[in-house]
Motif scaffolding. Structure first.
Motif, mmCIF file in Angstrom:
data_model
loop_
_atom_site.group_PDB
_atom_site.id
_atom_site.type_symbol
_atom_site.label_atom_id
_atom_site.label_comp_id
_atom_site.label_asym_id
_atom_site.label_seq_id
_atom_site.Cartn_x
_atom_site.Cartn_y
_atom_site.Cartn_z
ATOM 1 N N LEU A 1 0.847 -1.192 0.000
ATOM 2 C CA LEU A 1 0.000 0.000 0.000
ATOM 3 C C LEU A 1 0.887 1.248 0.000
ATOM 4 N N PRO A 2 0.727 2.153 -0.977
ATOM 5 C CA PRO A 2 1.590 3.343 -1.039
ATOM 6 C C PRO A 2 1.419 4.235 0.196
ATOM 7 N N PRO A 3 2.420 5.067 0.496
ATOM 8 C CA PRO A 3 2.355 5.924 1.688
ATOM 9 C C PRO A 3 1.098 6.794 1.767
ATOM 10 N N LYS A 4 0.707 7.407 0.639
ATOM 11 C CA LYS A 4 -0.462 8.290 0.665
ATOM 12 C C LYS A 4 -1.738 7.510 0.984
ATOM 13 N N ALA A 5 -1.895 6.355 0.381
ATOM 14 C CA ALA A 5 -3.075 5.517 0.653
ATOM 15 C C ALA A 5 -3.036 4.990 2.085
ATOM 16 N N THR A 6 -1.840 4.698 2.589
ATOM 17 C CA THR A 6 -1.684 4.269 3.979
ATOM 18 C C THR A 6 -2.160 5.363 4.927
ATOM 19 N N ALA A 7 -1.760 6.605 4.630
ATOM 20 C CA ALA A 7 -2.168 7.750 5.449
ATOM 21 C C ALA A 7 -3.675 7.966 5.389
ATOM 22 N N SER A 8 -4.226 7.915 4.186
ATOM 23 C CA SER A 8 -5.648 8.163 3.976
ATOM 24 C C SER A 8 -6.509 7.126 4.697
ATOM 25 N N THR A 9 -6.188 5.853 4.513
ATOM 26 C CA THR A 9 -6.984 4.798 5.149
ATOM 27 C C THR A 9 -6.776 4.793 6.663
ATOM 28 N N GLY A 10 -5.562 5.155 7.095
ATOM 29 C CA GLY A 10 -5.305 5.250 8.535
ATOM 30 C C GLY A 10 -6.146 6.334 9.192
ATOM 31 N N MET A 11 -6.324 7.465 8.494
ATOM 32 C CA MET A 11 -7.176 8.538 9.018
ATOM 33 C C MET A 11 -8.642 8.108 9.039
ATOM 34 N N ASP A 12 -9.032 7.278 8.099
ATOM 35 C CA ASP A 12 -10.398 6.728 8.117
ATOM 36 C C ASP A 12 -10.608 5.895 9.382
ATOM 37 N N ALA A 13 -9.631 5.036 9.699
ATOM 38 C CA ALA A 13 -9.729 4.214 10.909
ATOM 39 C C ALA A 13 -9.767 5.082 12.164
ATOM 40 N N LEU A 14 -8.940 6.136 12.185
ATOM 41 C CA LEU A 14 -8.941 7.047 13.331
ATOM 42 C C LEU A 14 -10.307 7.710 13.489
ATOM 43 N N VAL B 1 -14.268 12.842 -3.853
ATOM 44 C CA VAL B 1 -13.131 12.826 -2.930
ATOM 45 C C VAL B 1 -13.026 11.423 -2.345
ATOM 46 N N PRO B 2 -11.855 10.770 -2.419
ATOM 47 C CA PRO B 2 -11.708 9.443 -1.807
ATOM 48 C C PRO B 2 -12.107 9.488 -0.332
ATOM 49 N N HIS B 3 -12.720 8.414 0.135
ATOM 50 C CA HIS B 3 -13.341 8.426 1.464
ATOM 51 C C HIS B 3 -12.351 8.777 2.580
ATOM 52 N N GLY B 4 -11.182 8.144 2.583
ATOM 53 C CA GLY B 4 -10.196 8.424 3.636
ATOM 54 C C GLY B 4 -9.723 9.867 3.605
ATOM 55 N N ASP B 5 -9.542 10.422 2.393
ATOM 56 C CA ASP B 5 -9.154 11.827 2.257
ATOM 57 C C ASP B 5 -10.231 12.733 2.852
ATOM 58 N N ALA B 6 -11.492 12.407 2.564
ATOM 59 C CA ALA B 6 -12.606 13.208 3.098
ATOM 60 C C ALA B 6 -12.616 13.182 4.622
ATOM 61 N N MET B 7 -12.333 12.014 5.201
ATOM 62 C CA MET B 7 -12.302 11.910 6.661
ATOM 63 C C MET B 7 -11.173 12.759 7.245
ATOM 64 N N ALA B 8 -10.003 12.713 6.614
ATOM 65 C CA ALA B 8 -8.853 13.506 7.084
ATOM 66 C C ALA B 8 -9.156 15.002 7.015
ATOM 67 N N ILE B 9 -9.805 15.425 5.949
ATOM 68 C CA ILE B 9 -10.118 16.844 5.763
ATOM 69 C C ILE B 9 -11.160 17.325 6.762
ATOM 70 N N LEU B 10 -12.198 16.528 6.982
ATOM 71 C CA LEU B 10 -13.357 16.971 7.762
ATOM 72 C C LEU B 10 -13.242 16.763 9.270
ATOM 73 N N LEU B 11 -12.451 15.785 9.700
ATOM 74 C CA LEU B 11 -12.469 15.377 11.104
ATOM 75 C C LEU B 11 -12.252 16.535 12.088
#
Length: 362
Positions: free
Chosen positions: A154-167, A246-256
């Protein structure tokens, strides 16, 4: 004996699909491998796959992928097991009934959605520009397999995005109206694992221990929100995905952080408690009690900024190329999203527009 395998082109190319095929053995006949699944699980593709499933006389589903692939598998299972032709007929909560059991194995390749252990699916209706939500215990896979090999590429950016979704799953499940001791336990354990492993997963993607820790964090956050549901971050995020793509994890990172600030006056106690799990005992003790809730939001922003610097993860709507002209439409759809029901603070259309404005160039 005759599974249909669902995945995507990237996972097929890098060998993740082959790893699973090699593990299946010679006594099982793979009927087909479908890898044209888009970024957002799509109703039309699911309806097409249901016809394929029946025509090939498949008897089970194996999903190898992230949330979109697993939600596609959940949608396929719904259509086939309920003997309908269109997934739209089943939209909503508890509209699925036990009819035909379709064995379903989920193998996640991201550490974010927790979809392998949730009773929720979110599926795009492209024509209506909405993300349809499904909630039922019949959506739960029979087997979920966590394997660190599946997330190592999993690339770093996708790792960050999905990790923020989990958070986000951990924070929202701990603070929404249906929170309970069960969801709290899983949410806080997930948050601690994310605290200790997300940045390392971005920096050291081949580290099996770190990858497995994040896979467990994602799974536990998924269990948490299956027992308590999620709130306003997801309600707005679903609309952002449907309208602005907007990819779901990115949206979560932006909005949280913006949504946490909106909810702060009713969630001060919960955010203050979460601060302990997010920074650890030493920092928690140092921080005056009355400042812990605000400090929690600050720490979430700080984590976001580190991930942005390391991976380019978007942390504003502007960076995600969302147009301000779409705010009204996003807000209208968000107030009709099921996730908004359990948010601890009511939100009207104008409140959501203010949150979007705050997140545009934060």
């Amino acid at each position: 004996k005759r599974p249909l395998i669902l995945s995507d082109k990237v996972l097929e190319k890098i060998g993740s699909v082959q790893t699973v095929i090699d593990a299946i053995g010679e006594y099982i006949e793979i009927t087909d491998i479908y890898t044209e699944i888009p970024q957002d699980s799509d109703m039309d593709i699911i309806n097409m796959l249901a016809l394929k499933y029946k025509n090939l006389r498949c008897d089970s589903i194996i999903a190898i992928g992230g949330g979109s692939v697993i939600d596609t598998a959940k949608g396929l299972r719904m259509v086939v097991s309920q003997n309908v032709t269109n997934l739209e007929e089943l939209v909503g909560a508890e509209n699925i009934h036990y009819k035909t059991h379709i064995p379903f194995i989920a193998i996640p390749t991201t550490a974010g959605t927790g979809s392998e252990v949730t009773l929720v699916a979110v599926i795009l209706n492209r024509m209506k520009k909405i993300k349809m939500e499904y909630i039922s215990y019949f959506l739960l896979p029979d087997v979920a397999i966590l394997d660190s090999r599946m997330t190592q590429s999993l690339p770093p950016k996708a790792t960050a995005s999905t990790g923020m979704d989990a958070l986000c799953h951990g924070i929202e499940s701990y603070s929404c109206m249906q929170k309970n001791p069960m969801s709290d336990a899983y949410a806080t354990a997930a948050i601690e694992l994310i605290r200790d492993n997300l940045i390392q997963a971005v920096e050291k993607g081949k580290d099996k221990k770190v990858r497995l820790a994040m896979a467990n964090a994602s799974l536990m956050a998924g269990v948490a929100f299956s027992n308590s549901m999620v709130g306003l971050v997801h309600a707005i995020g679903h609309s952002l995905g449907a309208i602005s793509h907007v990819p779901h994890g990115d949206a979560m990172a932006i909005l949280l952080p913006a949504v946490m600030e909106y909810n702060l006056d009713v969630l001060k106690e919960e955010y203050a408690k979460l601060y302990f799990y997010f920074v650890g005992e030493e920092e928690y003790i140092k921080m005056p009690k009355e400042k812990r809730a605000e400090a929690m939001i600050y720490e979430v922003k700080k984590l976001r900024e580190v991930l942005h610097e390391k991976t380019g993860l978007p942390i504003t709507l502007k960076q995600a190329n969302v147009k301000k002209d779409n705010f009204q439409e996003i807000a209208k759809k968000a107030i009709n999203d099921g996730a908004i029901i359990v948010n601890p603070k009511d939100a009207k259309e104008e409140d959501i527009i203010r949150i979007l404005e705050k997140a545009y160039d934060a």
